[in-house]
Design an enzyme around this catalytic site. Structure first.
Site, PDB file in Angstrom:
ATOM      1  N   GLN A  17       0.930  -1.082  -0.107  1.00 10.60           N
ATOM      2  CA  GLN A  17      -0.030   0.138   0.015  1.00 10.60           C
ATOM      3  C   GLN A  17       0.865   1.193   0.127  1.00 10.60           C
ATOM      4  O   GLN A  17       0.584   2.167  -0.650  1.00 10.60           O
ATOM      5  CB  GLN A  17      -1.135   0.150   1.204  1.00 10.60           C
ATOM      6  N   ARG A  38       7.394  -9.764  -9.926  1.00  6.56           N
ATOM      7  CA  ARG A  38       7.620 -11.156 -10.029  1.00  6.56           C
ATOM      8  C   ARG A  38       6.498 -11.851 -11.075  1.00  6.56           C
ATOM      9  O   ARG A  38       5.324 -11.781 -11.055  1.00  6.56           O
ATOM     10  CB  ARG A  38       7.614 -11.625  -8.861  1.00  6.56           C
ATOM     11  N   THR A  74      14.342 -10.688 -11.326  1.00  9.38           N
ATOM     12  CA  THR A  74      15.531  -9.993 -11.049  1.00  9.38           C
ATOM     13  C   THR A  74      16.766 -10.585 -10.424  1.00  9.38           C
ATOM     14  O   THR A  74      17.860 -10.006 -10.384  1.00  9.38           O
ATOM     15  CB  THR A  74      15.277  -8.815  -9.667  1.00  9.38           C
ATOM     16  N   ASN A  96       9.491   0.018  -1.700  1.00 10.73           N
ATOM     17  CA  ASN A  96       9.149  -0.073  -0.374  1.00 10.73           C
ATOM     18  C   ASN A  96       9.599  -1.451   0.145  1.00 10.73           C
ATOM     19  O   ASN A  96       8.738  -1.960   1.025  1.00 10.73           O
ATOM     20  CB  ASN A  96       7.796   0.430  -0.046  1.00 10.73           C
ATOM     21  N   PHE A  97      10.693  -1.867  -0.439  1.00  9.61           N
ATOM     22  CA  PHE A  97      11.275  -3.391  -0.039  1.00  9.61           C
ATOM     23  C   PHE A  97      11.810  -2.962   1.584  1.00  9.61           C
ATOM     24  O   PHE A  97      11.891  -2.141   2.005  1.00  9.61           O
ATOM     25  CB  PHE A  97      12.327  -3.508  -0.783  1.00  9.61           C
ATOM     26  N   LYS A 136      10.756  -4.380   9.939  1.00  3.59           N
ATOM     27  CA  LYS A 136       9.690  -4.310   9.257  1.00  3.59           C
ATOM     28  C   LYS A 136       8.399  -3.673   9.793  1.00  3.59           C
ATOM     29  O   LYS A 136       8.435  -3.933  11.035  1.00  3.59           O
ATOM     30  CB  LYS A 136       9.453  -5.909   8.688  1.00  3.59           C
ATOM     31  N   TYR A 138       4.442  -2.492   9.260  1.00  2.60           N
ATOM     32  CA  TYR A 138       3.097  -2.257   8.621  1.00  2.60           C
ATOM     33  C   TYR A 138       2.197  -1.280   9.222  1.00  2.60           C
ATOM     34  O   TYR A 138       2.604  -0.490  10.251  1.00  2.60           O
ATOM     35  CB  TYR A 138       2.371  -3.560   8.878  1.00  2.60           C
ATOM     36  N   GLY A 247      -8.195  21.084  19.127  1.00  2.00           N
ATOM     37  CA  GLY A 247      -8.065  22.486  18.632  1.00  2.00           C
ATOM     38  C   GLY A 247      -8.690  23.319  19.901  1.00  2.00           C
ATOM     39  O   GLY A 247      -9.201  22.985  20.818  1.00  2.00           O
TER      40      GLY A 247
END
Length: 415
Positions: A17, A38, A74, A96-97, A136, A138, A247
């Site tokens: 995402q 891939r 790759t 965003n590996f 990593k 998420y 606020g």
């Protein structure tokens, strides 16, 4: 009519995402986004949360409009040569590996600079440099690490993550701005550069008012606009504030007619100081306009729970849309709690292109969110997401490969 980013070519190594949000936005503005996937699998979201068997999921289609898909191995030496050709032809590489993945593929910053010194390499990572940079991350992890979860929810409950994807999509939006800025600087310097958007940083940027409140709390020990004041207690850190506005104008979510059966029969109501007398008239509490306990914003702060309870007695006699119609006549700021069903069916959002119906060759028609940013000279046309590898031959031809060479690369498993 031309597009704002016509002529810009993006090499898209993103998935899920955060990265796809960024590259989709650039594609909507006219950039040619080439998504590298891939072979046989592609972006993992093609198959996640499927609602139709063996068809690209809505998760994928709604994040990859206006892009072209190529499939490249790759790890294959011939595939790496294809990637090198793409790097030489593109302006921006977005990835965003997991940390270090691009380096392990053999495409370090130094190698990319050798191939194309004008290349901008833009990355989404979970954390910036520091003790957690190799972790990593998420969506919900970013919300927690960026300060959002600790300040969301009610004071007597646990931390809560937001339904808005501020970690993933929010960071993708930050990265898109960084890329456009780097492209502009390149027109002056002729050089590429690295662009980093860390998810923790992006969430914190969206939570800046809570960092403001942390400093206020440390100085004063209290914050009068929070529901904990005056009867609750404040600890060392900014507390969860329920539906307080965050606020200077106190606000709260109030029940409307039908709330017993409709979970979204609510309205957000703000007691803005300039329209206080009008609020008093609407809810039938005219005396509050001159009562010293209610007449000024400072005097009202200790009584906010009682004030909102009285306003709610009025809103419960109206549907959220009836209340909106009445309150808007008096410029009283408010907003209905709209469900996703109501938003999907709202004609005005279709008219502005905020909600768009797209036709897909295997899925059929579906709704998606359109470009939230409207440019008068660069209108957005939302085009369907690509099928896996749909544009491999097309892109290879643009790189100068002959049909025979393309066939040989396919036989070798490089593409």
């Amino acid at each position: 009519m031309s597009k704002a980013l016509d002529g810009v070519r993006i090499l898209d190594f993103t998935h899920v995402q955060s990265g796809p949000t960024c590259t989709q936005l650039l594609a909507w503005f006219g950039a040619d986004v080439i998504k590298v996937e891939r072979a046989g699998a592609g972006d993992i979201t093609r198959e996640q949360l499927r609602d139709i068997p063996d068809v690209d999921s809505l998760y994928f289609t709604m994040l990859n409009h206006n892009k072209r898909s190529v499939t490249i191995d790759t790890k294959n030496p011939e595939g790496k040569l294809v990637l090198e050709a793409l790097i030489q032809k593109c302006d921006v590489l977005v990835e965003n590996f997991a940390p270090g993945a691009l380096d392990r593929m053999g495409f370090t910053w130094e190698r990319i600079q050798e191939l194309n010194p004008r290349m901008i390499v833009a990355s989404v990572k979970g954390f910036g440099p520091g003790p957690y940079e190799d972790c990593k991350v998420y969506e919900n992890v970013a919300q927690c690490a960026g300060g959002a979860a600790s300040t969301t929810g009610f004071d007597d409950g646990p931390p809560v993550v937001s339904g808005a994807q501020i970690g993933d999509s929010g960071t993708g939006l930050h990265l898109a701005l960084g890329i456009v800025t780097a492209l502009y600087q390149r027109t002056l310097t002729g050089r590429g550069q690295k662009v980093l958007a860390a998810m923790q940083d992006g969430v914190l940027n969206l939570c800046r008012v809570k960092l403001r409140d942390q400093q206020r709390l440390e100085r004063t020990g209290t914050m009068k606009e929070y529901p904990q004041y005056p009867n609750g207690t404040f600890g060392e850190a900014v507390p969860r504030a329920g539906n307080a506005s965050g606020g200077g104008q106190p606000g709260w979510i109030l029940k409307c007619k039908g709330w017993e059966t409709d979970p979204n029969a609510y309205i957000y109501f703000i007691t803005q100081a300039p329209v206080w007398a009008k609020i008093c008239n609407v809810i039938g509490k005219e005396e509050w306009a001159t009562d010293p306990n209610y007449a000024t914003p400072a005097a009202r702060l200790p009584h906010l729970k009682d004030i909102f309870a009285e306003i709610e007695r009025w809103t419960m006699t109206k549907t959220k849309f009836e209340a909106m119609q009445i309150l808007n006549k008096y410029d009283i700021p408010c907003g209905p709690i709209l469900s996703m069903k109501e938003i999907a069916e709202e004609p005005s959002l279709r008219k502005t292109g905020t909600i768009v119906e797209v036709d897909h060759p295997t899925r059929g028609k579906y709704l998606t969110v359109g470009n939230p940013i409207k440019l008068s000279d660069s209108p957005t046309e939302v085009k369907r997401s690509p099928l896996l590898g749909e544009h491999t031959d097309e892109v290879m031809t643009e790189l100068g490969y002959s049909p025979e060479q393309i066939s040989a690369l396919r036989t070798a498993g490089a593409i």
